[in-house]
Design an enzyme around this catalytic site. Structure first.
Site, PDB file in Angstrom:
ATOM      1  CB  THR A  31      14.375  -6.778  -3.525  1.00  0.00           C
ATOM      2  OG1 THR A  31      15.163  -5.594  -3.448  1.00  0.00           O
ATOM      3  CG2 THR A  31      14.092  -7.269  -2.127  1.00  0.00           C
TER       4      THR A  31
ATOM      5  CB  SER B 122      16.338  -2.399 -11.179  1.00  0.00           C
ATOM      6  OG  SER B 122      15.832  -1.643 -10.117  1.00  0.00           O
TER       7      SER B 122
HETATM    8  N1  ASP Z   1      17.282  -2.638  -5.004  1.00  0.00           N
HETATM    9  C1  ASP Z   1      16.179  -3.290  -5.604  1.00  0.00           C
HETATM   10  C2  ASP Z   1      16.198  -3.176  -7.112  1.00  0.00           C
HETATM   11  O1  ASP Z   1      16.899  -3.937  -7.716  1.00  0.00           O
HETATM   12  C3  ASP Z   1      14.913  -2.851  -5.063  1.00  0.00           C
HETATM   13  C4  ASP Z   1      13.847  -3.855  -5.310  1.00  0.00           C
HETATM   14  O2  ASP Z   1      13.958  -4.741  -6.131  1.00  0.00           O
HETATM   15  O3  ASP Z   1      12.842  -3.709  -4.654  1.00  0.00           O
HETATM   16  O4  ASP Z   1      15.523  -2.351  -7.687  1.00  0.00           O
END
Ligand code: ASP
Length: 323
Positions: A12, A54
């Site tokens: 994010t 991720s």
């Molecule tokens: N969807 C995101 C991730 O890549 C969540 C974040 O980074 O807070 O894990």
């Protein structure tokens, strides 16, 4: 001059809204992130390792990142390493780095809970704090750290506790090691490192979470596949329903590493009960106890431990030593 090496991986912290995609997707690159920092931040170099949510990380992504971090740590120009990362599996990457990259140089993972398109984007403040921690002598020898929301957490203890809050990372029972206050880094508590030799991860390690009245079908499926290892997130201090015991005994006898963690958010696995399926019964069956690790980190450790042939006793020693 020694420098901070920033490795970007996505998450994010690197995301912006994209109308075509219908939501936020990775969009910022290393230089975009550095542009958010004050000019007097010092010598910082940035490289992009990947730009992924991720949730899209594979074990190869994580292992390749460990190899790259080890290379950067070996360069005597490196003062500290910062990794920008999605928060969803940040604790797993942090713990893997902690176990396998043998260096005193600080390795600080950070990210964001709000995208760069949102009001209150926390990415810039988190990145700046992580760079400060990576630059501080007080952080040396602490292994991999998660720096979020001005707090410094040990990889072994930290976990993501809230789906939305910017204050999501906590270290249950133990608390953070320190804080970033303004431009000062305060480390109040130190943790001992545990380095485990690992020539490569064993990916054939699985995680089952128990809940009331479940049958042992998932375990039986894994036994049919003859997998290398399984972590069971058991109940309370380490207990399973009585009807799971025959499958667990058989799995251990066949040579599967069966690790018991707890589905409780904090605490060691241990109890003093004498009934079937409780801690003592599991110990007699030859299971391994994950001590204070949550299920996802117990799995990381088992993938590391089984990266070379190790017997049950030596795997149990690894869990005890790193508790
Ligand atoms: N969807 C995101 C991730 O890549 C969540 C974040 O980074 O807070 O894990």
């Amino acid at each position: 001059m020694r420098r901070i090496h920033v490795i970007t991986t996505g998450g994010t912290i690197a995301m912006k809204n994209d109308e075509g995609a219908g939501g936020a997707i990775p969009a910022l690159h290393g230089d975009d992130l550095l542009a958010l920092l004050p000019r007097d931040i010092g010598a910082v170099e940035v490289e992009e390792y990947c730009n992924l949510p991720s949730a899209h990380f594979t074990l190869d992504t994580m292992w390749g990142l460990c190899a790259r971090v080890a290379e950067v740590a070996d360069d005597d120009q490196t003062q500290g390493i910062v990794i920008t990362h999605g928060t969803d599996v940040m604790e797993e990457t942090a713990y893997l780095l902690d176990l396998t990259v043998d260096t005193d140089i600080p390795i600080c993972l950070t990210g964001a809970m709000r995208t760069a398109s949102e009001v209150g984007y926390d990415g810039a403040a988190n990145l700046l704090a992580a760079i400060r921690v990576a630059s501080s002598d007080a952080s040396r020898g602490l292994g991999a750290l998660v720096v979020m929301n001005q707090e410094i957490h040990a990889a072994r203890h930290v976990t993501k506790t809230d789906t939305q809050s910017t204050d999501t990372f906590k270290s249950p029972i133990w608390g953070p090691l320190g804080r970033v206050d303004g431009d000062g880094v305060v480390v109040e508590r130190r943790v001992a490192r545990q380095h485990v030799y690992c020539p490569g991860l064993n990916p054939d390690v699985h995680l089952i979470k128990l809940s009331v009245g479940m049958d042992d079908g998932f375990l039986r499926q894994l036994m049919k596949r003859n997998v290398a290892g399984v972590v069971i997130e058991a109940l309370g201090g380490g207990r399973v329903p009585a009807w799971w015991m025959p499958g667990i005994r058989e799995a251990v006898q066949r040579g599967m590493a069966v690790v018991i963690a707890s589905r409780c958010p904090s605490g060691r696995v241990y109890d003093g009960y004498g009934y079937e399926g409780a801690y003592r019964d599991l110990a007699d069956a030859g299971t391994i106890f994950a001590e204070g690790l949550n299920g996802q980190k117990a799995r990381v450790k088992l993938m590391v431990a089984l990266g070379k042939p190790r017997d049950r006793e030596s795997i149990q020693r690894l869990y005890k030593a790193g508790a």
